[in-house]
Write an enzyme that holds these catalytic residues in place. Structure first.
Site, PDB file in Angstrom:
ATOM      1  N   GLU A   1      27.521  74.763  19.773  1.00 27.84           N
ATOM      2  CA  GLU A   1      27.048  76.128  19.516  1.00 27.84           C
ATOM      3  C   GLU A   1      25.584  76.098  19.065  1.00 27.84           C
ATOM      4  OE1 GLU A   1      28.670  78.880  20.035  1.00 27.84           O
ATOM      5  OE2 GLU A   1      30.728  78.189  20.329  1.00 27.84           O
TER       6      GLU A   1
ATOM      7  N   ASP B   1      25.856  82.604  24.426  1.00 36.52           N
ATOM      8  CA  ASP B   1      24.867  82.255  23.402  1.00 36.52           C
ATOM      9  C   ASP B   1      24.170  80.933  23.727  1.00 36.52           C
ATOM     10  OD1 ASP B   1      26.946  80.510  23.060  1.00 36.52           O
ATOM     11  OD2 ASP B   1      27.320  80.959  20.954  1.00 36.52           O
TER      12      ASP B   1
ATOM     13  N   HIS C   1      25.756  78.075  24.549  1.00 34.77           N
ATOM     14  CA  HIS C   1      26.502  76.854  24.217  1.00 34.77           C
ATOM     15  C   HIS C   1      26.910  76.093  25.469  1.00 34.77           C
ATOM     16  CE1 HIS C   1      30.290  79.483  24.267  1.00 34.77           C
ATOM     17  NE2 HIS C   1      30.591  78.514  25.106  1.00 34.77           N
TER      18      HIS C   1
ATOM     19  N   ASP D   1      35.777  68.820  26.401  1.00 37.37           N
ATOM     20  CA  ASP D   1      36.233  69.221  25.071  1.00 37.37           C
ATOM     21  C   ASP D   1      37.735  69.506  25.018  1.00 37.37           C
ATOM     22  OD1 ASP D   1      35.897  71.476  26.667  1.00 37.37           O
ATOM     23  OD2 ASP D   1      34.297  72.329  25.468  1.00 37.37           O
TER      24      ASP D   1
HETATM   25  C1  F6R Z   1      34.381  74.568  28.824  1.00 34.36           C
HETATM   26  C2  F6R Z   1      33.315  74.682  27.850  1.00 34.36           C
HETATM   27  C3  F6R Z   1      32.538  75.941  27.580  1.00 34.36           C
HETATM   28  C4  F6R Z   1      32.378  76.877  28.771  1.00 34.36           C
HETATM   29  C5  F6R Z   1      31.581  78.104  28.393  1.00 34.36           C
HETATM   30  C6  F6R Z   1      31.505  79.119  29.525  1.00 34.36           C
HETATM   31  O1  F6R Z   1      34.960  73.278  28.808  1.00 34.36           O
HETATM   32  O2  F6R Z   1      33.094  73.709  27.211  1.00 34.36           O
HETATM   33  O3  F6R Z   1      31.265  75.566  27.102  1.00 34.36           O
HETATM   34  O4  F6R Z   1      31.750  76.206  29.829  1.00 34.36           O
HETATM   35  O5  F6R Z   1      32.168  78.734  27.276  1.00 34.36           O
HETATM   36  O6  F6R Z   1      32.777  79.641  29.757  1.00 34.36           O
HETATM   37  P1  F6R Z   1      33.109  80.547  31.007  1.00 34.36           P
HETATM   38  O7  F6R Z   1      33.002  79.701  32.234  1.00 34.36           O
HETATM   39  O8  F6R Z   1      34.523  81.014  30.774  1.00 34.36           O
HETATM   40  O9  F6R Z   1      32.101  81.662  31.004  1.00 34.36           O
END
Ligand code: F6R
Length: 243
Positions: free
Chosen positions: A143, A136, A138, A67
């Site tokens: 989301e 959550d 995602h 992303d």
């Molecule tokens: C990262 C991404 C997000 C993260 C998720 C967890 O490219 O797409 O989905 O993997 O928000 O983030 P962390 O690792 O910071 O807990």
């Protein structure tokens, strides 16, 4: 679904890096799907260490990131392009032309997203997709409520995400309001999916996602249906499930 229990963050990072390393050794021109966020940083550090020791070579590897913020230039210090270069790409021998991150500077969302799917297709699909998990459920920027059949698309960031991210920008107004993300379908098309999770804060969502019903309300739950899905979690993240 395979679940691998690691002692702590360092052990989780080493075990996940081992799986990525095995993929690159077995297929030197592997296509790796990569993620940003805090969880994978230890994996990137471990891979850089093995690269410096001559144990892994990224010369022929292609990467496809999950992303990117829409509207951020790649050189902006909050762009995911910048994050990946700082934490990984600049420290190994991956070729710049083999690096792919959605083009956040292209404001034509339809074009940016369809071009990204074409890139994935032209690379022959993703061999191994690395993922983190949001509190959550995602994955990428998909989301709760995101449709399982979406490919790369543009999402509106929720107010809580914008609020949480404003500390990285000069003001709340500077926080991008949208992002381009690989969809659940793009992720499910990867031949192998590797998720990492650490810390007690992830324990509830790990239980819900992998021991609860498969539902768009918990986007990661769809991974229960993936034919080659591995979760590497530390003791805390796996503490609420019965292995
Ligand atoms: C990262 C991404 C997000 C993260 C998720 C967890 O490219 O797409 O989905 O993997 O928000 O983030 P962390 O690792 O910071 O807990």
């Amino acid at each position: 679904m395979k679940i691998i229990k690691a002692k702590d963050y360092k052990d989780m990072s080493r075990k996940a890096a081992n799986i990525i390393s095995a993929q690159v050794i077995m297929k030197p021109n592997a296509v790796l799907g990569l993620a940003t966020g805090s969880t994978p940083i230890g994996i990137y550090e471990q891979l850089i260490d093995w690269y410096n020791k001559g144990d892994i070579d990224f010369e022929e590897v292609t990467t496809i990131n999950l992303d990117e913020y829409r509207g951020l230039d790649k050189n902006h210090d909050q762009s995911y392009w910048y994050f990946m270069h700082k934490n990984f790409f600049d420290k190994v021998n991956i070729k710049e032309e083999n690096i792919n991150v959605p083009d956040g500077s292209n404001l034509d969302a339809k074009q940016a997203c369809s071009e990204y799917e074409e890139i994935i297709h032209a690379a022959g699909g993703i061999d191994l997709q690395l993922l983190g998990i949001g509190n959550d459920g995602h994955i990428g920027f998909n989301e709760p409520g995101a449709a399982f059949e979406l490919l790369t698309h543009c999402v509106d960031l929720t107010d809580s995400t914008i609020e949480a991210n404003k500390r990285f920008f000069e003001s709340k107004d500077d926080v991008p309001k949208q992002a381009y993300t690989m969809g659940i379908k793009s992720i499910m098309q990867a031949r192998k999916v590797l998720m990492v999770a650490n810390g007690i804060g992830k324990a509830d969502i790990v239980k819900q996602a992998f021991f609860g019903p498969v539902t768009p309300e918990v986007p990661a739950s769809i991974l229960q249906m993936h034919p080659d899905f591995t979760l590497v979690g530390d003791e805390e993240a796996l503490s609420k499930i019965d292995l």
